[in-house]
Design a protein around this motif. Structure first.
Motif, PDB file in Angstrom:
ATOM      1  N   TYR A  16     -33.571   0.185 118.104  1.00 16.50           N
ATOM      2  CA  TYR A  16     -32.581  -0.401 117.178  1.00 16.50           C
ATOM      3  C   TYR A  16     -33.047  -1.795 116.741  1.00 16.50           C
ATOM      4  O   TYR A  16     -32.995  -2.137 115.550  1.00 16.50           O
ATOM      5  CB  TYR A  16     -31.208  -0.490 117.858  1.00 16.50           C
ATOM      6  CG  TYR A  16     -30.196  -1.317 117.093  1.00 16.50           C
ATOM      7  CD1 TYR A  16     -29.421  -0.748 116.087  1.00 16.50           C
ATOM      8  CD2 TYR A  16     -30.024  -2.681 117.369  1.00 16.50           C
ATOM      9  CE1 TYR A  16     -28.505  -1.506 115.374  1.00 16.50           C
ATOM     10  CE2 TYR A  16     -29.112  -3.452 116.667  1.00 16.50           C
ATOM     11  CZ  TYR A  16     -28.352  -2.861 115.662  1.00 16.50           C
ATOM     12  OH  TYR A  16     -27.450  -3.616 114.961  1.00 16.50           O
TER      13      TYR A  16
ATOM     14  N   ALA B  75     -27.002   2.306 113.338  1.00 14.59           N
ATOM     15  CA  ALA B  75     -28.189   1.950 112.538  1.00 14.59           C
ATOM     16  C   ALA B  75     -28.218   2.666 111.195  1.00 14.59           C
ATOM     17  O   ALA B  75     -28.678   2.105 110.197  1.00 14.59           O
ATOM     18  CB  ALA B  75     -29.458   2.244 113.323  1.00 14.59           C
TER      19      ALA B  75
ATOM     20  N   ASP C 299     -26.537   1.425 120.446  1.00 19.00           N
ATOM     21  CA  ASP C 299     -26.522   0.629 119.202  1.00 19.00           C
ATOM     22  C   ASP C 299     -27.078   1.417 118.020  1.00 19.00           C
ATOM     23  O   ASP C 299     -26.711   1.174 116.867  1.00 19.00           O
ATOM     24  CB  ASP C 299     -27.383  -0.641 119.365  1.00 19.00           C
ATOM     25  CG  ASP C 299     -26.788  -1.623 120.360  1.00 19.00           C
ATOM     26  OD1 ASP C 299     -25.579  -1.533 120.626  1.00 19.00           O
ATOM     27  OD2 ASP C 299     -27.539  -2.472 120.872  1.00 19.00           O
ATOM     28  N   LEU C 300     -27.990   2.334 118.324  1.00 20.28           N
ATOM     29  CA  LEU C 300     -28.651   3.113 117.269  1.00 20.28           C
ATOM     30  C   LEU C 300     -27.653   3.953 116.465  1.00 20.28           C
ATOM     31  O   LEU C 300     -27.924   4.318 115.324  1.00 20.28           O
ATOM     32  CB  LEU C 300     -29.715   4.012 117.909  1.00 20.28           C
ATOM     33  CG  LEU C 300     -30.884   4.491 117.055  1.00 20.28           C
ATOM     34  CD1 LEU C 300     -31.613   3.327 116.404  1.00 20.28           C
ATOM     35  CD2 LEU C 300     -31.850   5.306 117.897  1.00 20.28           C
TER      36      LEU C 300
ATOM     37  N   PRO D   3     -29.586   8.405 118.938  1.00 20.90           N
ATOM     38  CA  PRO D   3     -28.648   7.465 119.581  1.00 20.90           C
ATOM     39  C   PRO D   3     -28.180   7.909 120.972  1.00 20.90           C
ATOM     40  O   PRO D   3     -27.782   7.068 121.789  1.00 20.90           O
ATOM     41  CB  PRO D   3     -27.464   7.422 118.600  1.00 20.90           C
ATOM     42  CG  PRO D   3     -28.042   7.802 117.279  1.00 20.90           C
ATOM     43  CD  PRO D   3     -29.143   8.773 117.577  1.00 20.90           C
TER      44      PRO D   3
ATOM     45  N   ALA E 156     -34.010   4.347 123.128  1.00 19.12           N
ATOM     46  CA  ALA E 156     -32.871   4.264 122.212  1.00 19.12           C
ATOM     47  C   ALA E 156     -31.653   3.839 123.013  1.00 19.12           C
ATOM     48  O   ALA E 156     -31.468   4.293 124.142  1.00 19.12           O
ATOM     49  CB  ALA E 156     -32.623   5.624 121.573  1.00 19.12           C
TER      50      ALA E 156
END
Length: 276
Positions: free
Chosen positions: A57, A91, A87-88, A37, A84
């Protein structure tokens, strides 16, 4: 190849981007998948990864095709990146409720139709669902080990996870490569750690080790790998040599597989002729 070690600061991202650039400069077509991330691999490759950019993502959570998010790396021909974004970070939680949550990356890679020689996956410094997705999608695990005290601490858990994934989700997975990073030849500790790692892992350890290098540390702040930032530096040359070792090992593996296949065909032919 999955570049993994849940210990932070051992050179995972640095190793991923510099090996990828080295392999691309050798003439291979290489994709880097940034699963961290923090997006450090995307930064080092000079690839845009702000919040609005389509990223890995979207592939994992929204099932977007990998081909829609992959970007070419500006400085190196044949090198591509699946970036990346921040938002990851969410996840890990969002994947929990999804169908086939462990194999979403594997499916995305299988559906990717562009020709590639290598895919390198940069994992986050944890053993959560993102790393599990990488382990299910990969064939080989590359573990960077820092030449410092406590180098082998915590590796047991990673190796157990690799065994679990191999047993339940991905029978092809194996630890193929150990790379010694941040090696300082002036200290006795570094050579002791290197000896300990070589005794522990044997032939899996690359002969080439990566030295401590200011140039390697500086390169990402210019959106570059050390290969393009300072090609003549000790760091660039050592990553280039490590990539060459990995490529030659790959040729050896393919040669063995083809040989075994040819051997089986010959045996079958001999048996058929004998029966006739």
């Amino acid at each position: 190849m999955v570049v993994a070690n849940q210990k932070g600061g051992v050179g995972k991202t640095t190793t991923t981007v510099n090996l990828a650039a080295s392999l691309a400069l050798h003439g291979a077509r290489v994709l880097v998948i940034d699963l961290d991330p923090q997006g450090n691999a995307s930064t080092a490759l000079g690839v845009d990864h702000h919040a609005e950019v389509p990223s890995i993502y979207d592939v994992l959570v929204e099932s977007k095709p990998l081909s829609e998010i992959v970007q070419p790396v500006p400085d190196v021909e044949g090198l591509f990146c699946a970036p990346a974004t921040i938002d990851l970070a969410g996840a890990e939680i969002e994947l929990v409720s999804l169908v086939a949550r462990e194999s979403r990356l594997q499916r995305a890679i299988q559906a990717y139709e562009q020709p590639l020689d290598y895919i390198l996956i940069d994992c986050p410094p944890s053993l959560g669902l993102l790393t599990v997705n990488a382990l299910v999608a990969g064939a080989e695990v590359l573990i960077p080990i820092q030449c410092e005290y406590y180098a082998l601490e915590g590796l047991g858990q990673l190796l157990r996870n690799v065994d679990l994934v191999r047993g339940h989700l991905n029978p092809l997975l194996h630890v193929s490569t150990i790379l010694l990073t941040m090696y300082d030849g002036r200290t006795r500790l570094a050579s002791q750690v290197a000896d300990e790692v070589r005794n522990h892992f044997g032939d899996e350890v690359l002969r080439t080790s990566i030295p401590r290098s200011v140039r390697i540390s500086e390169a990402p702040s210019y959106g570059q790998t050390v290969l393009t930032y300072d090609p003549g530096s000790s760091g660039a040359l050592s990553y280039f040599e490590a990539a060459r070792e990995i490529a030659l090992r790959g040729v050896g593996v393919r040669y063995d597989v083809q040989h075994a296949h040819a051997g089986n065909q010959n045996e079958q032919q001999n048996m058929t002729e004998g029966m006739q």
